[in-house]
Design an enzyme around this catalytic site. Structure first.
Site, PDB file in Angstrom:
ATOM      1  CD  GLU A   1      -0.853  -6.803   3.195  1.00  0.00           C
ATOM      2  OE1 GLU A   1      -0.738  -6.529   1.973  1.00  0.00           O
ATOM      3  OE2 GLU A   1       0.116  -6.777   3.988  1.00  0.00           O
TER       4      GLU A   1
ATOM      5  CG  PHE B   1       0.562  -3.850   6.836  1.00  0.00           C
ATOM      6  CD1 PHE B   1       1.016  -2.597   6.448  1.00  0.00           C
ATOM      7  CD2 PHE B   1       1.375  -4.626   7.644  1.00  0.00           C
ATOM      8  CE1 PHE B   1       2.258  -2.128   6.864  1.00  0.00           C
ATOM      9  CE2 PHE B   1       2.615  -4.163   8.065  1.00  0.00           C
ATOM     10  CZ  PHE B   1       3.062  -2.911   7.674  1.00  0.00           C
TER      11      PHE B   1
ATOM     12  CG  HIS C   1       4.554  -0.973  11.832  1.00  0.00           C
ATOM     13  ND1 HIS C   1       5.072  -0.084  10.928  1.00  0.00           N
ATOM     14  CD2 HIS C   1       4.869  -2.204  11.361  1.00  0.00           C
ATOM     15  CE1 HIS C   1       5.684  -0.747   9.955  1.00  0.00           C
ATOM     16  NE2 HIS C   1       5.565  -2.036  10.193  1.00  0.00           N
TER      17      HIS C   1
ATOM     18  CG  PHE D   1       1.917  -4.391  12.118  1.00  0.00           C
ATOM     19  CD1 PHE D   1       2.138  -3.845  13.371  1.00  0.00           C
ATOM     20  CD2 PHE D   1       2.915  -5.173  11.555  1.00  0.00           C
ATOM     21  CE1 PHE D   1       3.329  -4.066  14.056  1.00  0.00           C
ATOM     22  CE2 PHE D   1       4.110  -5.406  12.233  1.00  0.00           C
ATOM     23  CZ  PHE D   1       4.314  -4.849  13.486  1.00  0.00           C
ATOM     24  CB  ALA D   2      -4.601  -3.202  12.663  1.00  0.00           C
TER      25      ALA D   2
END
Lengths: 322, 394
Positions: free
Chosen positions: A59, A85, A126, A82-83
């Site tokens: 990321e 991460f 998640h 996913f936000a």
């Protein structure tokens, strides 16, 4: 024809790729025939070869790479799977992209898409809503579209903006929300929308919580109260003027958000109304947030952790009695 | 027997002769990483740092033929001289209370750094770190901009909004580092991808890192993604044997940092960072190979930092033992001695170069000192460029 919130996001990206050679999509599993964990990029790699690229599970480097490309004139869209991460990429988003214009006078036009918010059974890692965290730092625009139309037009706006944009798309709305057509018009970025007019209480909300708030308003309408619901659309900038104008009409404020309670968007809304519009209030403002625990896995726990229409209605009734 | 990556008999100037003729076939002289190294001490707890990753060149026997001097040796030497002169002045101003915040110098690292900047061309991307004044200057950063940034001048590239080594000029290909180590690696990767996408040719990116910064997740992600994207990137890592005060044996446990090159899919070299000739040979070759489309390049240089982390640091943690190591030699003194030995310049010329460096430094500081500093009242307190999207917070 009908189009979902998720399809609108895909269509916006297809349009961006078609219309603007500078745009490319960078993220985990976005390419190939797979098209992303949620299929938000389905078919795009084939239609736009070399411009929808799978990345390693990195990321930090995904956003770093986007920053470098943006400095060289590109308009990258980074998809976080996913936000949650995006916490790995916080440094690049906050400290690199977010400081760059201030430090060097050169803005960084990246768009980071965050599939946000809770869905049943998704658990602590998640399900997160991270808009408050990103809004806290200088140098970023934070979008939280709540409708199919906004999902489409705001993503196109996000890429056009010269500054870094964190685009929080809500996973719960992906399939639940449908519109007849893609919109032809758009509302200006940074302007809140009155989603429902009323006279007795203002609920300020955004993203999936808009729909819980609207349900609560419908419920309470049966009891003879008309609730006005404001959809913030972007949480940064926060359209304080529209919120204050609404509170001027109703005299009461309830701020609703799905993120954790400490600080954050709802706290900010209340702080602004209290400092700039204290005289408009007939009762102490209130707010509803998720609980101050990690987000639980079991649906029974999750539906209690997350603000629901029922909880919002209960809080609204209390406020209306004051 | 020496274990230079640059070749068994490599010493001053050894590779200068062959660098232009480097071939990528079986005859190439640079060792690609992955060769098993025997007799390597992983760590010595009694010493407190890992043994040097390579032995520094011993003086050559007189009978050995002298290799030609690298064509950029003198130019590089003069950048080092300028840097050392500038940073000594900077440190003295700091001690005199005339600089706010920190002062970070590259003493001992200038030979590595200058070789990072000197081969770059317009269109290349350079993402330097804190001890890279020599490289920044060699790639074109005006010295006055350094002074401006330290003084916080409104005219400088950072306009008082950021200071000291956190500066850059992205439009000229010099990226502005952030303090978080490893973060710039992937940024360079992205810039190179964009250039490739536009159809630009013959460009490279070079970024520097220390052995300390190599231990961050960002550094790992950045190097991995560089190899995945197959961009023309050179990463020059300098092991100065301390991450602030922490010695090598608490930083990493691998036998040799250059072995990571193979893990990432880079080509790797190690070099003696005290030897300017070798820095120019090896880094010059890595740059050339990146330009030629080879995989990303990792160069690991060994030196001792001859100053504190910043000027606030007395570096008392540097042990007497490590100061005696061959990698603790001052690269400037070594280059100075080499110039005299090879009669590349006479004493008068050397003296003139020193005087010119001092004059240039003086000019930079005096120009920057006259410039206005920002004020809180006049500052444009706006962190985004899209003015109509500024959050109207009271």
């Amino acid at each position: 024809m009908s189009i979902t919130y998720l399809e609108a996001i895909r269509e916006a990206q297809a349009k961006l790729l078609r219309d603007d050679k500078r745009v490319f999509i960078y993220g985990q599993d976005v390419g190939g025939s797979f098209g992303g964990a949620f299929k938000a990029t389905k078919g795009l790699a084939k239609e736009f070869p070399g411009r929808v690229l799978n990345t390693p599970i990195s990321e930090d480097a995904m956003v770093g790479t986007a920053i470098g490309a943006a400095l060289e004139g590109m308009r990258p869209i980074v998809e976080m799977q996913f936000a949650d991460f995006s916490s790995i990429a916080l440094n690049q988003i906050l400290n690199n992209a977010g400081t760059h214009y201030w430090r060097t006078n050169i803005p960084v036009p990246i768009t980071v898409r965050l599939p946000s918010g809770g869905t049943k059974g998704s658990g602590p890692f998640h399900s997160q809503s991270m808009e408050s965290l990103y809004a806290h730092y200088p140098g970023l625009i934070v979008m939280t579209p709540a409708t199919v139309e906004d999902a489409y037009t705001m993503l196109i706006d996000a890429v056009a903006i010269d500054d870094p944009v964190v685009y929080c798309e809500h996973k719960y709305l992906y399939y639940h929300l449908k519109a007849d057509n893609l919109p032809n018009d758009r509302m200006a970025v940074g302007k809140a929308r009155i989603a429902r007019t009323g006279r007795d209480l203002t609920i300020v909300s955004y993203s999936a919580m808009l729909h819980e708030s609207l349900s609560a308003a419908e419920e309470i309408a049966k009891e003879g109260f008309e609730i006005e619901v404001v959809d913030l659309r972007t949480v940064k900038p926060l359209d304080t003027a529209t919120v204050l104008a609404s509170v001027a009409r109703t005299g009461r404020l309830l701020a609703v958000g799905e993120s954790f309670p400490w600080g954050g968007v709802t706290a900010e809304v209340i702080a602004r109304v209290s400092t700039e519009g204290f005289h408009l209030l007939d009762a102490a403002p209130a707010r509803v947030n998720a609980k101050d625990t990690p987000i639980p896995y079991h649906p029974n726990l999750w539906s209690t952790h997350r603000p629901s229409a029922k909880l919002i209605a209960t809080k609204a009734r209390q406020l209306l009695r004051e | 027997m020496l274990t230079f990556v640059a070749g068994k008999a490599a010493g001053d100037g050894r590779l200068a002769a062959c660098a232009p003729q480097i071939s990528f076939g079986a005859t190439r002289r640079l060792r690609i990483t992955g060769v098993k190294r025997e007799n390597f001490l992983r760590s010595r707890p009694d010493v407190g740092y890992n043994r040097p990753m390579l032995q520094t060149a011993r003086p050559k026997k007189k009978s050995q033929p002298k290799a030609p001097v690298h064509e950029k040796y003198i130019e590089a030497f003069r950048w080092i001289l300028l840097t050392r002169t500038f940073e000594e002045k900077l440190a003295s101003m700091y001690r005199g209370g005339r600089i706010t915040g920190g002062v970070y110098v590259g003493k001992g690292q200038e030979a590595v750094s200058v070789a990072c900047g000197i081969f770059l061309q317009k269109g290349d991307i350079f993402a330097p770190l804190i001890r890279d004044q020599a490289g920044r200057s060699a790639f074109g950063e005006p010295l006055v901009d350094v002074a401006r940034t330290y003084f916080g001048s409104r005219t400088g590239p950072m306009r008082g909004r950021d200071g000291n080594i956190h500066r850059g000029s992205p439009r000229d290909g010099q990226l502005a580092m952030i303090s978080h180590l490893g973060a710039m690696v992937s940024v360079v990767v992205g810039s190179l991808m964009a250039k490739r996408g536009r159809g630009e040719k013959n460009f490279i990116g070079l970024t520097t890192i220390g052995e300390g910064g190599m231990q961050t997740g960002a550094s790992h992600e950045g190097m991995n993604i560089a190899a995945v994207e197959h961009v023309p990137l050179v990463v020059v890592a300098t092991n100065n044997h301390y991450a602030y005060s922490t010695p090598n044996d608490r930083e990493f446990a691998c036998a040799n940092l250059v072995d990571r090159a193979r893990g990432y899919g880079f080509e790797g070299y190690e070099l003696d960072g005290t030897d300017l000739a070798q820095c120019l040979d090896v880094i010059g070759t890595a740059v050339k190979r990146a330009r030629a489309g080879r995989p990303p390049q990792l160069v690991v240089a060994s030196i001792l930092r001859l100053a504190g982390h910043g000027e606030h640091d007395d570096f008392s943690y540097v042990t007497d033992d490590i100061r005696k190591e061959p990698f603790a030699i001052d690269c400037l003194q070594r280059a100075d001695a080499f110039i005299k030995e090879r009669e590349l310049a006479d004493a008068g010329t050397l003296q003139r170069w020193r005087e010119e460096a001092a004059e240039e430094v003086e000019n930079a500081f005096s120009a920057a000192q006259k410039e206005p500093v920002p004020t809180g009242e006049e500052e444009d307190w706006c962190a985004i460029s899209t003015r109509d999207l500024v959050d109207a917070i009271e």
